[in-house]
Design a protein around this motif. Structure first.
Motif, short mmCIF file in Angstrom:
data_model
loop_
_atom_site.label_atom_id
_atom_site.label_comp_id
_atom_site.label_asym_id
_atom_site.label_seq_id
_atom_site.Cartn_x
_atom_site.Cartn_y
_atom_site.Cartn_z
N ASN A 97 1.03 -1.40 0.16
CA ASN A 97 0.41 0.01 0.40
C ASN A 97 0.94 0.92 -0.09
OD1 ASN A 97 -3.10 -1.25 0.06
ND2 ASN A 97 -1.67 -2.30 1.80
N ALA A 98 0.76 1.78 -0.56
CA ALA A 98 1.01 3.37 -0.77
C ALA A 98 0.39 4.58 0.52
CB ALA A 98 0.93 4.04 -2.00
N VAL A 99 1.26 5.51 1.24
CA VAL A 99 0.29 6.28 2.07
C VAL A 99 0.68 7.97 1.40
CG1 VAL A 99 0.30 6.97 4.62
CG2 VAL A 99 0.08 4.78 3.92
N ALA A 111 0.70 2.83 10.75
CA ALA A 111 1.03 2.02 11.77
C ALA A 111 -0.14 0.64 11.82
CB ALA A 111 1.09 2.77 13.66
N PHE A 112 -1.61 1.57 11.42
CA PHE A 112 -2.91 0.32 10.73
C PHE A 112 -2.38 -0.74 9.65
CE2 PHE A 112 -6.67 0.02 8.39
CZ PHE A 112 -7.42 -0.98 9.14
N VAL A 113 -1.47 -0.05 8.70
CA VAL A 113 -1.25 -0.61 7.63
C VAL A 113 -0.85 -2.13 7.57
CG1 VAL A 113 -1.27 -0.77 5.58
CG2 VAL A 113 -1.87 1.49 5.88
N ILE A 115 -4.22 3.78 -2.47
CA ILE A 115 -3.09 5.36 -2.14
C ILE A 115 -4.43 5.88 -1.04
CG2 ILE A 115 -2.47 6.88 -3.40
CD1 ILE A 115 -1.23 3.77 -4.72
N LEU A 116 -3.64 5.33 0.15
CA LEU A 116 -4.57 6.17 1.39
C LEU A 116 -4.46 7.27 1.44
CD1 LEU A 116 -3.38 2.52 3.40
CD2 LEU A 116 -5.74 3.65 2.65
N ASP A 117 -4.55 8.37 1.18
CA ASP A 117 -4.83 9.76 1.33
C ASP A 117 -4.78 10.25 2.77
OD1 ASP A 117 -6.11 12.97 1.64
OD2 ASP A 117 -5.30 12.24 -0.69
N VAL A 118 -3.84 10.66 3.30
CA VAL A 118 -4.26 11.40 4.65
C VAL A 118 -3.04 12.77 4.87
CG1 VAL A 118 -1.80 10.46 5.11
CG2 VAL A 118 -3.27 10.93 7.07
#
Length: 252
Positions: free
Chosen positions: A180-182, A224-226, A238-241
């Motif tokens: 995954n990508a953050v 940390a969750f991923v 692609i997890l947007d933060v």
């Protein structure tokens, strides 16, 4: 016993900024963390000391990225401290702020060597060390989805990381490895020294939905969750933060 107890993690570019925060969080969750750095050995040792004082385990080592055989050198150093890996966080990167007509080829090549080529071959040559059901987490950027002309080259490098993330998620799924990508927005670190300019800072604060600039602490919870078992069914994302950056009419 933390949720990552018994796991070994490697965080590239972990001597400062988001990388440091990620290393400290993964260690707090129980992982033994490799703190990679390229230049500031004192800062990397400070990270290890902070982790150990908090009751965690860590080790630091130096290799330069963006040079020939950088992945070979990185894993050779890593192997001195660990015999396998569960979590790989590709955090190290460089920036480039300039309109397209002012980008120099040498700077463009350096950008892609560090931000794209290095993680590609770090992953490639780390697959034999990465255990089944492991985690690969790539640090991307919200600039890969938001049009920001002053960082066109940087945004393109993060777009490449997003595509790599999708491809590897499919390729590594048979081993139970998630990829995954953050993607943070603009974060308060020395990566963005221009935030010290009041008018630029105010502009960025308006751009995020929450009306402020992110800190590394706003990013590490998602990483940390991923990295955890709870995220075992999440891959190729692609997890947007970015705190909702780009949702409204703000302009950065």
């Amino acid at each position: 016993m933390g949720i990552l107890s018994g796991k070994t993690a490697l965080v590239t570019g972990a001597s400062r900024g988001i990388g440091r925060a990620v290393a400290e969080r993964l260690a707090a969750d129980g992982a033994r963390v490799g703190v990679h750095y390229a230049n500031n050995g004192t800062a990397a040792k400070d990270v290890v000391t902070a982790i150990e004082k908090a009751g965690g385990e860590a080790f630091s080592f130096r290799t330069e990225l963006g040079v020939p055989d950088d992945a070979v050198a990185l894993w050779a150093e890593f192997d001195k401290y660990a015999d396998g890996l569960d979590i790989l966080v590709n955090n190290a990167g460089v920036g480039l702020t300039a309109p397209i007509d002012q980008v120099q080829e040498i700077d463009f090549d350096r950008l892609f060597a560090v931000n794209v080529k290095a993680p590609f071959f770090i992953i490639q040559q780390g697959l034999g060390r990465l255990r089944d059901s492991g985690r690969i987490i790539n640090l991307s950027s919200a600039t890969a989805r938001i049009a920001m002309p002053l960082v066109a080259a940087y945004s393109a490098s993060k777009g490449a990381i997003n595509t790599l993330t999708l491809t590897l998620a499919e390729a590594l799924a048979p081993r139970g490895i998630t990829v995954n990508a953050v993607a943070p927005g603009i974060v308060e670190t020395d990566f963005n020294p221009w935030l010290a300019i009041p008018e630029m800072r105010a502009r960025v604060e308006r751009y995020a939905a929450f009306g402020r600039i992110a800190t590394p602490a706003d990013v590490v919870g998602l990483v940390a969750f991923v990295a955890s078992e709870e995220a075992r069914w999440i891959t190729g994302q692609i997890l947007d933060v970015s705190g909702g950056s780009g949702l409204g009419n703000g302009s950065a």
